[in-house]
Design a protein around this motif. Structure first.
Motif, PDB file in Angstrom:
ATOM      1  N   VAL A 224      30.038  23.199  -1.797  1.00 59.15           N
ATOM      2  CA  VAL A 224      29.973  21.868  -2.386  1.00 59.15           C
ATOM      3  C   VAL A 224      28.566  21.318  -2.222  1.00 59.15           C
ATOM      4  O   VAL A 224      27.935  21.470  -1.174  1.00 59.15           O
ATOM      5  CB  VAL A 224      31.016  20.914  -1.746  1.00 59.15           C
ATOM      6  N   SER A 225      28.062  20.720  -3.281  1.00 57.41           N
ATOM      7  CA  SER A 225      26.758  20.043  -3.243  1.00 57.41           C
ATOM      8  C   SER A 225      26.800  18.906  -4.256  1.00 57.41           C
ATOM      9  O   SER A 225      27.858  18.589  -4.803  1.00 57.41           O
ATOM     10  CB  SER A 225      25.619  21.038  -3.539  1.00 57.41           C
ATOM     11  N   GLY A 226      25.652  18.295  -4.510  1.00 56.03           N
ATOM     12  CA  GLY A 226      25.623  17.139  -5.395  1.00 56.03           C
ATOM     13  C   GLY A 226      25.544  17.514  -6.864  1.00 56.03           C
ATOM     14  O   GLY A 226      25.192  18.643  -7.232  1.00 56.03           O
ATOM     15  N   TYR A 227      25.863  16.547  -7.714  1.00 50.99           N
ATOM     16  CA  TYR A 227      25.839  16.760  -9.153  1.00 50.99           C
ATOM     17  C   TYR A 227      24.407  17.031  -9.618  1.00 50.99           C
ATOM     18  O   TYR A 227      23.480  16.281  -9.280  1.00 50.99           O
ATOM     19  CB  TYR A 227      26.389  15.531  -9.867  1.00 50.99           C
ATOM     20  N   PRO A 228      24.188  18.089 -10.405  1.00 51.85           N
ATOM     21  CA  PRO A 228      22.829  18.431 -10.840  1.00 51.85           C
ATOM     22  C   PRO A 228      22.233  17.384 -11.781  1.00 51.85           C
ATOM     23  O   PRO A 228      22.925  16.807 -12.617  1.00 51.85           O
ATOM     24  CB  PRO A 228      23.032  19.763 -11.580  1.00 51.85           C
ATOM     25  N   ILE A 229      20.939  17.176 -11.647  1.00 53.49           N
ATOM     26  CA  ILE A 229      20.167  16.319 -12.532  1.00 53.49           C
ATOM     27  C   ILE A 229      19.196  17.235 -13.278  1.00 53.49           C
ATOM     28  O   ILE A 229      18.532  18.067 -12.655  1.00 53.49           O
ATOM     29  CB  ILE A 229      19.362  15.265 -11.746  1.00 53.49           C
ATOM     30  N   SER A 230      19.129  17.099 -14.598  1.00 52.66           N
ATOM     31  CA  SER A 230      18.304  18.039 -15.355  1.00 52.66           C
ATOM     32  C   SER A 230      17.423  17.342 -16.380  1.00 52.66           C
ATOM     33  O   SER A 230      17.697  16.218 -16.814  1.00 52.66           O
ATOM     34  CB  SER A 230      19.186  19.081 -16.057  1.00 52.66           C
ATOM     35  N   ALA A 231      16.356  18.045 -16.750  1.00 47.97           N
ATOM     36  CA  ALA A 231      15.446  17.592 -17.794  1.00 47.97           C
ATOM     37  C   ALA A 231      14.964  18.818 -18.549  1.00 47.97           C
ATOM     38  O   ALA A 231      14.686  19.858 -17.948  1.00 47.97           O
ATOM     39  CB  ALA A 231      14.266  16.835 -17.195  1.00 47.97           C
ATOM     40  N   SER A 232      14.899  18.711 -19.858  1.00 44.18           N
ATOM     41  CA  SER A 232      14.369  19.816 -20.655  1.00 44.18           C
ATOM     42  C   SER A 232      13.490  19.264 -21.765  1.00 44.18           C
ATOM     43  O   SER A 232      13.792  18.228 -22.360  1.00 44.18           O
ATOM     44  CB  SER A 232      15.504  20.669 -21.234  1.00 44.18           C
ATOM     45  N   LEU A 233      12.393  19.966 -22.021  1.00 40.72           N
ATOM     46  CA  LEU A 233      11.472  19.587 -23.085  1.00 40.72           C
ATOM     47  C   LEU A 233      11.721  20.458 -24.314  1.00 40.72           C
ATOM     48  O   LEU A 233      11.995  21.655 -24.189  1.00 40.72           O
ATOM     49  CB  LEU A 233      10.023  19.748 -22.638  1.00 40.72           C
ATOM     50  N   TYR A 263      11.842  27.751 -14.092  1.00 41.54           N
ATOM     51  CA  TYR A 263      11.716  29.119 -14.593  1.00 41.54           C
ATOM     52  C   TYR A 263      11.165  30.068 -13.534  1.00 41.54           C
ATOM     53  O   TYR A 263      11.658  31.181 -13.368  1.00 41.54           O
ATOM     54  CB  TYR A 263      10.800  29.104 -15.821  1.00 41.54           C
ATOM     55  N   SER A 264      10.159  29.612 -12.784  1.00 40.18           N
ATOM     56  CA  SER A 264       9.465  30.501 -11.854  1.00 40.18           C
ATOM     57  C   SER A 264      10.230  30.765 -10.560  1.00 40.18           C
ATOM     58  O   SER A 264       9.942  31.742  -9.864  1.00 40.18           O
ATOM     59  CB  SER A 264       8.085  29.936 -11.518  1.00 40.18           C
ATOM     60  N   ASN A 265      11.202  29.907 -10.207  1.00 41.64           N
ATOM     61  CA  ASN A 265      11.911  30.131  -8.939  1.00 41.64           C
ATOM     62  C   ASN A 265      13.415  30.292  -9.109  1.00 41.64           C
ATOM     63  O   ASN A 265      14.144  30.369  -8.120  1.00 41.64           O
ATOM     64  CB  ASN A 265      11.617  29.003  -7.946  1.00 41.64           C
ATOM     65  N   ASP A 266      13.886  30.325 -10.342  1.00 42.50           N
ATOM     66  CA  ASP A 266      15.320  30.478 -10.586  1.00 42.50           C
ATOM     67  C   ASP A 266      15.791  31.835 -10.059  1.00 42.50           C
ATOM     68  O   ASP A 266      15.366  32.878 -10.560  1.00 42.50           O
ATOM     69  CB  ASP A 266      15.594  30.368 -12.086  1.00 42.50           C
ATOM     70  N   PRO A 267      16.686  31.853  -9.066  1.00 44.86           N
ATOM     71  CA  PRO A 267      17.108  33.125  -8.465  1.00 44.86           C
ATOM     72  C   PRO A 267      17.867  34.020  -9.435  1.00 44.86           C
ATOM     73  O   PRO A 267      17.936  35.236  -9.242  1.00 44.86           O
ATOM     74  CB  PRO A 267      18.006  32.691  -7.299  1.00 44.86           C
ATOM     75  N   ASN A 268      18.434  33.428 -10.495  1.00 44.08           N
ATOM     76  CA  ASN A 268      19.225  34.200 -11.444  1.00 44.08           C
ATOM     77  C   ASN A 268      18.504  34.457 -12.768  1.00 44.08           C
ATOM     78  O   ASN A 268      19.083  35.057 -13.680  1.00 44.08           O
ATOM     79  CB  ASN A 268      20.549  33.485 -11.707  1.00 44.08           C
ATOM     80  N   LYS A 269      17.251  33.995 -12.860  1.00 44.61           N
ATOM     81  CA  LYS A 269      16.407  34.261 -14.024  1.00 44.61           C
ATOM     82  C   LYS A 269      17.079  33.828 -15.329  1.00 44.61           C
ATOM     83  O   LYS A 269      16.984  34.506 -16.362  1.00 44.61           O
ATOM     84  CB  LYS A 269      16.042  35.752 -14.100  1.00 44.61           C
ATOM     85  N   ARG A 270      17.738  32.677 -15.302  1.00 42.23           N
ATOM     86  CA  ARG A 270      18.416  32.169 -16.498  1.00 42.23           C
ATOM     87  C   ARG A 270      17.654  31.031 -17.177  1.00 42.23           C
ATOM     88  O   ARG A 270      17.829  30.796 -18.369  1.00 42.23           O
ATOM     89  CB  ARG A 270      19.820  31.685 -16.126  1.00 42.23           C
ATOM     90  N   LEU A 271      16.858  30.293 -16.411  1.00 44.80           N
ATOM     91  CA  LEU A 271      16.191  29.127 -16.965  1.00 44.80           C
ATOM     92  C   LEU A 271      14.996  29.524 -17.827  1.00 44.80           C
ATOM     93  O   LEU A 271      14.329  30.519 -17.565  1.00 44.80           O
ATOM     94  CB  LEU A 271      15.725  28.196 -15.841  1.00 44.80           C
ATOM     95  N   LYS A 272      14.740  28.710 -18.845  1.00 48.80           N
ATOM     96  CA  LYS A 272      13.583  28.900 -19.703  1.00 48.80           C
ATOM     97  C   LYS A 272      12.432  28.045 -19.174  1.00 48.80           C
ATOM     98  O   LYS A 272      12.652  27.120 -18.388  1.00 48.80           O
ATOM     99  CB  LYS A 272      13.939  28.542 -21.139  1.00 48.80           C
ATOM    100  N   PRO A 273      11.199  28.323 -19.600  1.00 47.99           N
ATOM    101  CA  PRO A 273      10.048  27.579 -19.056  1.00 47.99           C
ATOM    102  C   PRO A 273      10.105  26.081 -19.294  1.00 47.99           C
ATOM    103  O   PRO A 273       9.390  25.330 -18.630  1.00 47.99           O
ATOM    104  CB  PRO A 273       8.862  28.202 -19.804  1.00 47.99           C
ATOM    105  N   TYR A 274      10.939  25.628 -20.211  1.00 43.48           N
ATOM    106  CA  TYR A 274      11.013  24.190 -20.514  1.00 43.48           C
ATOM    107  C   TYR A 274      12.256  23.524 -19.918  1.00 43.48           C
ATOM    108  O   TYR A 274      12.557  22.384 -20.225  1.00 43.48           O
ATOM    109  CB  TYR A 274      10.975  23.965 -22.026  1.00 43.48           C
ATOM    110  N   GLU A 275      12.997  24.228 -19.038  1.00 34.34           N
ATOM    111  CA  GLU A 275      14.212  23.691 -18.434  1.00 34.34           C
ATOM    112  C   GLU A 275      14.020  23.495 -16.928  1.00 34.34           C
ATOM    113  O   GLU A 275      13.539  24.404 -16.237  1.00 34.34           O
ATOM    114  CB  GLU A 275      15.389  24.644 -18.681  1.00 34.34           C
ATOM    115  N   PHE A 276      14.423  22.314 -16.425  1.00 37.74           N
ATOM    116  CA  PHE A 276      14.249  21.984 -15.012  1.00 37.74           C
ATOM    117  C   PHE A 276      15.507  21.288 -14.490  1.00 37.74           C
ATOM    118  O   PHE A 276      16.168  20.546 -15.216  1.00 37.74           O
ATOM    119  CB  PHE A 276      13.044  21.061 -14.819  1.00 37.74           C
ATOM    120  N   ALA A 277      15.815  21.506 -13.210  1.00 35.83           N
ATOM    121  CA  ALA A 277      16.975  20.851 -12.607  1.00 35.83           C
ATOM    122  C   ALA A 277      16.769  20.688 -11.115  1.00 35.83           C
ATOM    123  O   ALA A 277      16.021  21.455 -10.486  1.00 35.83           O
ATOM    124  CB  ALA A 277      18.249  21.656 -12.864  1.00 35.83           C
ATOM    125  N   ILE A 278      17.407  19.667 -10.565  1.00 31.33           N
ATOM    126  CA  ILE A 278      17.506  19.531  -9.116  1.00 31.33           C
ATOM    127  C   ILE A 278      18.984  19.381  -8.769  1.00 31.33           C
ATOM    128  O   ILE A 278      19.742  18.721  -9.486  1.00 31.33           O
ATOM    129  CB  ILE A 278      16.704  18.325  -8.572  1.00 31.33           C
TER     130      ILE A 278
END
Length: 391
Positions: A224-233, A263-278
């Motif tokens: 269990v953790s907190g609800y993700p917050i995301s931003a994408s360009l 993109y650079s630290n996603d352990p599952n290599k799914r994110l694109k360079p314009y996608e970010f989340a915390i």
């Protein structure tokens, strides 16, 4: 309680209710709506039937299993007449309703970015349910594509010297499509969409507070953790994208500890360079204000945004349970018990009660107690909650 599990792979009248709800979500952040496509729907329905009858949760099918259609999402949509392999798929199992299925997928970052993709305009949804199944009682499959790419696979192109071509996009692996034509088709929807997508959106209310599970898992070791917050360009407008800051603050202005995904630290290599989340390391509080701040460097300069949202508020009394023994006096017929997690693995495992009440799960830490007619006792793990009914 059956655990809802997820998988992620790379407004027109008469929509079914689930398509309408998904479109409402996309519209709320400024994205184009999705049109229902028969081939995508048939492929999704066939895979949902495969998942339910074989008691599995996977994007891939095995030819030795009953109801086999095709190994991959691409092979399945082609079999049902969709012209291109260029599709995306989301899956959830054990959701009770259409809305719960979509909301749960949106609570997981990889699935969220699929639903909020800048480059799709078609969808097909398949649903299968069977309450008699032990492991999987429902399967929801969402197949999504782009009509302009599908049309390219129905055209013929001359091969010209000096032109760069792409292949393995259509049913015919050897069909050549000019790269510039493909990019133009891909951009046809993206250029109509917003430059930035935030989720939860600006001034959103009733935002969920927790994230539990996703496959692949972005939070190994956490139940269990907190609800993700995301931003994408929108990549149609921006290039050379680099994240500078992404922060979340509570209603006291204190920064919330969170894990950053890019993109650079996603352990599952799914994110694109314009996608970010915390993802906050702990659940967010119910009925609380939060503010987020993101700052991104691009070829067009700095893009920054600060916005607020408010988490879920119940219309029943909420009791936050932290002690081993809790006494509650109530005149209400229904109340909410939030068993606040003590650590990252603390979810409800053992639950039973005494008395004339009904219990239902809101999530893996939150219970609704209904039909309170007499005094009752609820046992949750090592916690005892005594409810005294006051008439």
């Amino acid at each position: 309680m059956k655990k809802i599990t997820l998988l992620s792979l790379l407004f027109i009248p008469l929509f079914s209710s689930n398509v309408t709800y998904l479109n409402n979500i996309r519209e709320s952040v400024g994205l184009n709506t999705l049109q229902e496509n028969t081939s995508l729907k048939d492929a999704a329905q066939a895979h949902a039937k495969y998942l339910l009858n074989n008691h599995i949760n996977s994007h891939y099918e095995n030819a030795t299993h009953p109801y086999f259609v095709g190994k991959t999402p691409s092979s399945r949509v082609l079999k049902f007449g969709y012209p291109t392999k260029d599709v995306k798929e989301n899956i959830s199992t054990n959701a009770k309703t259409d809305k719960e299925s979509i909301d749960t997928l949106l609570s997981a970052i990889y699935h969220r970015f699929v639903f909020l993709d800048f480059h799709i305009d078609q969808v097909g949804i398949g649903i299968e349910k069977d309450n008699k199944n032990k492991d999987i009682k429902s399967a929801y499959v969402y197949d999504m594509g782009l009509s302009s790419i599908a049309k390219l696979c129905q055209e013929d192109f001359l091969t010209l010297e000096g032109e760069v071509y792409m292949q393995n996009i259509c049913k015919d692996d050897m069909k050549y499509i000019p790269k510039t034509t493909y990019k133009k088709a891909k951009d046809s929807i993206a250029k109509t969409n917003p430059k930035m997508i935030l989720f939860p959106n600006v001034d959103a209310t009733n935002v969920p507070t927790a994230f539990f599970d996703e496959k692949p898992n972005p939070m190994p070791g956490y139940k269990v953790s907190g609800y993700p917050i995301s931003a994408s360009l929108n990549p149609y407008y921006f290039k050379n994208i680099r994240l500078k800051k992404f922060r979340l603050y509570n209603n006291k202005g204190r920064m919330v500890r969170a894990k950053l995904f890019k993109y650079s630290n996603d352990p599952n290599k799914r994110l694109k360079p314009y996608e970010f989340a915390i993802i906050p390391l702990q659940r967010l509080d119910y009925d609380s204000d939060y503010s987020a701040y993101v700052e991104i460097i691009t070829n067009k300069g700095k893009v920054k945004k600060r916005w607020k949202f408010h988490t879920k508020k119940f219309d029943k009394p909420l009791y936050i349970i932290t002690k081993q023994y809790t006494n509650i006096n109530t005149t209400k017929q229904s109340i909410i018990l939030y068993i606040k997690p003590r650590n990252r693995k603390d979810i409800i495992k053992n639950l039973h009660f005494k008395g004339q009440i009904s219990l239902s799960f809101i999530d893996l830490n939150t219970i609704k107690v209904s039909d309170i007619k007499t005094d009752a006792v609820v046992y949750v793990g090592n916690k005892t909650i005594k409810i005294k009914k006051i008439n």
